[in-house]
Design an enzyme around this catalytic site. Structure first.
Site, PDB file in Angstrom:
ATOM      1  N   HIS A  40      24.677 -21.197 -60.838  1.00 30.31           N
ATOM      2  CA  HIS A  40      23.847 -20.628 -61.902  1.00 30.31           C
ATOM      3  C   HIS A  40      24.296 -19.213 -62.276  1.00 30.31           C
ATOM      4  CE1 HIS A  40      19.854 -18.675 -63.197  1.00 30.31           C
ATOM      5  NE2 HIS A  40      20.292 -19.380 -64.226  1.00 30.31           N
ATOM      6  N   HIS A  65      18.516 -19.060 -72.312  1.00 30.78           N
ATOM      7  CA  HIS A  65      18.442 -20.510 -72.113  1.00 30.78           C
ATOM      8  C   HIS A  65      18.205 -21.298 -73.389  1.00 30.78           C
ATOM      9  CE1 HIS A  65      17.466 -18.770 -68.112  1.00 30.78           C
ATOM     10  NE2 HIS A  65      18.370 -19.646 -67.744  1.00 30.78           N
ATOM     11  N   ARG A 139      -4.891  -8.126 -60.364  1.00 30.78           N
ATOM     12  CA  ARG A 139      -5.826  -7.829 -59.292  1.00 30.78           C
ATOM     13  C   ARG A 139      -7.234  -7.961 -59.888  1.00 30.78           C
ATOM     14  NH1 ARG A 139      -9.128  -8.141 -55.786  1.00 30.78           N
ATOM     15  NH2 ARG A 139      -9.211  -6.799 -53.938  1.00 30.78           N
ATOM     16  N   CYS A 186      -1.563  -1.064 -57.232  1.00 34.16           N
ATOM     17  CA  CYS A 186      -2.784  -1.280 -56.476  1.00 34.16           C
ATOM     18  C   CYS A 186      -2.712  -0.476 -55.175  1.00 34.16           C
ATOM     19  CB  CYS A 186      -2.960  -2.759 -56.167  1.00 34.16           C
ATOM     20  SG  CYS A 186      -4.507  -3.122 -55.325  1.00 34.16           S
ATOM     21  N   TYR A 323     -11.391   1.660 -51.409  1.00 37.32           N
ATOM     22  CA  TYR A 323     -10.323   2.483 -51.985  1.00 37.32           C
ATOM     23  C   TYR A 323     -10.383   3.949 -51.543  1.00 37.32           C
ATOM     24  CZ  TYR A 323      -9.507  -1.665 -54.754  1.00 37.32           C
ATOM     25  OH  TYR A 323      -9.241  -2.946 -55.127  1.00 37.32           O
TER      26      TYR A 323
END
Ligand code: HEM
Ligand code: MTE
Ligand code: MO
Length: 467
Positions: A40, A65, A139, A186, A323
């Protein structure tokens, strides 16, 4: 009478490795591409991402492609066709709160299906400076809200009890359009490395809970000034955001940022309706989200419904009781969330996206690739790479767009070429330095924390060199 045997999608899905043969589908045709993988032009690892499933979602990302010679080539590997009764099962919308979630790209590495949390595979993460929307990490804490854009209104609570109610058309026409290229990360990115030290609570993110987009929208600053707020405000104030996604008790996802950042023209905080030139996708906050550049992703509230200014931070669970960072000595019996500040700007970060851990790389010239980023607009000034576990170092070449100093909201991509000899075992390490000369810690154990956030130790990848 069919000339080829018929298979179900499930049968095709069992062919994902060279031992089981590698099958893919295109339209209703089935192909065994095991012998093509190494040939490939885009690399063997990329074909494997589609193994056992459809090529179309991947080919949609790479226009090379859509040329006739690609399909001709594929035809040589045809082994079957999909059974005509193959149809996707209809989700039961009445029982499952997640049944209305949007379709997703099959190449994403899913950490949790409901709510949906997923990261792009490392092989595609840093292929491009701007992450394609379909591959951008997602998320979600809750089901994706279904929003009718024509009846959508953003509520902005102004001073003295006044409020603005803005339609999407009003947002677009009343305020100048502003565009910012910014990385979102995140707090839990690279958490899986932290859980190897000791278990932590949270989704097991690899290195891909980070992505970059060109965001288009209006400045939060312009909307706040229009609502009647002034640039200077004495005392402590926070701008609080609420999403349209709510938990079973009706509490919406929420977060806040300091007032100064919200009104600063240099902080580039956006209410975004566009992502990479397209309408905001449903998973990323359609029709409107906050984008706070340089700040932990948790503050960039999606499906934004309400903005308010308050003397205290957002009352949301995710602002007050999640957090935040703690010492390695704090456990779930002793943690007191009131003692630590909410994460806002993130520390300097970097990771190796190529090669992958455990890979056998060919002898000769090895290309090591990855990303580096720092919070608060601090630009990445250098990435050091070691191939021998940190004994010797080389400086990687930074690629991609060069930032405005102090407003470096987007990641830097980097690469390094080095000769490697057959039989060698390499411990590849990367570490980044930002414009304030902040560096990453060398190991993860001393920064371990019970929630597995802020995982930014040197990234280490072991590979062997084959002949
Ligand atoms: C390039 C075929 C699967 C990513 C190419 C080219 C061909 C090809 C013939 C060269 C096109 C040209 O330059 O004219 C195939 C076939 C596949 C397959 C037959 C399936 C069996 C994939 C998948 C991905 C992918 C699943 C991505 C996840 C790429 C990329 C290039 C490429 C990035 C460009 C390489 C470069 O320009 O350096 N492919 N491909 N391919 N392919 Fe694929
Ligand atoms: N906003 C709402 N309304 N609901 C959420 O669950 N998740 C937050 C933030 N905004 C969230 C949200 C978290 S923790 C992160 S890291 C980012 O969105 C992720 O944004 P993305 O899914 O577009 O990558
Ligand atoms: Mo997050």
């Amino acid at each position: 009478v069919p000339r080829y045997p018929l298979y179900t999608r499930e049968e095709v899905g069992r062919h994902r490795s060279p031992q089981d043969r590698i099958w893919v589908t295109h339209g209703t045709e089935v192909f065994d591409v095991t012998d093509f993988v190494e040939l490939h032009p885009g690399g063997a690892d990329k074909v494997l991402l589609a193994a056992g499933g459809a090529l179309e979602p991947f080919w949609a990302l790479y226009a090379v492609h859509s040329q006739p010679h690609v399909l001709e080539l594929l035809r040589e590997y045809k082994v079957g066709e999909l059974s005509p009764e193959e149809a996707p099962p209809a989700p039961d919308a009445t029982r499952d709160p997640f049944a209305g979630d949007p379709p997703r790209h099959p190449g994403l590495r899913v950490n949790s299906q409901k709510p949906f949390n997923a990261e792009p595979p490392a092989e595609l993460l840093a292929e491009r400076f701007l992450t394609p929307n379909e591959l951008f990490f997602t998320r979600n804490h809750l089901p994706v809200p279904a929003v009718d854009p024509s009846s959508y209104r953003l509520r902005v609570e102004g001073p003295g009890g006044r409020a603005l109610s803005l339609s999407l058309a009003e947002l677009r026409s009343r305020f100048p359009k502003h565009e910012v290229t910014a990385t979102l990360q995140c707090a839990g990115n690279r958490r899986s490395e932290m859980s190897r030290v000791r278990p932590v609570k949270g989704l097991s993110w690899d290195i891909g809970a980070i992505s970059t987009a060109r965001w288009g929208g209006v400045r939060l600053r312009d909307v706040l000034l229009d609502a009647g707020f002034s640039e200077e405000r004495e005392g402590e104030w926070h701008v609080c955001f609420e999403g349209l996604d709510a938990d079973a008790a009706g509490a919406p996802y929420g977060a806040s940022i300091p007032y100064g950042r919200a009104v600063s023209p240099a902080a580039d905080v956006l209410l975004a309706y566009e992502m990479n030139g397209e309408e905001l996708p449903r998973d990323h906050g359609f029709p409107l989200r906050v984008v706070v550049p340089g700040v932990v992703g948790a503050r960039s509230v999606k499906w934004l419904q309400r903005v308010a200014v308050s003397p205290t931070e957002s009352p949301s669970h995710w602002q007050r009781n999640d957090y935040k960072g703690f010492s390695p000595c704090v456990d779930w019996d002793t943690v007191d969330y009131t003692t630590a500040p909410a994460i806002q700007e993130l520390p300097v970060q970097s990771a190796i996206t190529h090669p992958r851990p455990g890979a056998a790389v060919p002898e000769g010239e090895l290309t090591v690739k990855g990303y580096a980023w720092s919070g608060g607009g601090r630009e990445v000034v250098r990435v050091d790479v070691s191939l021998d576990g940190g004994r010797t170092w080389r400086v990687a070449r930074l690629t991609g767009e060069r930032p405005v100093p102090g407003r470096a909201w987007a990641w830097a991509l980097w690469e390094l070429q080095a000769p490697v000899t057959a039989g060698a075992e390499l411990e590849i390490i990367c570490k980044a330095v930002d414009g304030s000369y902040n560096v990453q810690p060398d190991t993860v154990a001393p920064i371990w924390n019970l929630r597995g956030v802020l995982s930014n130790a040197w990234h280490r990848v072991h590979v062997t060199v084959s002949r």
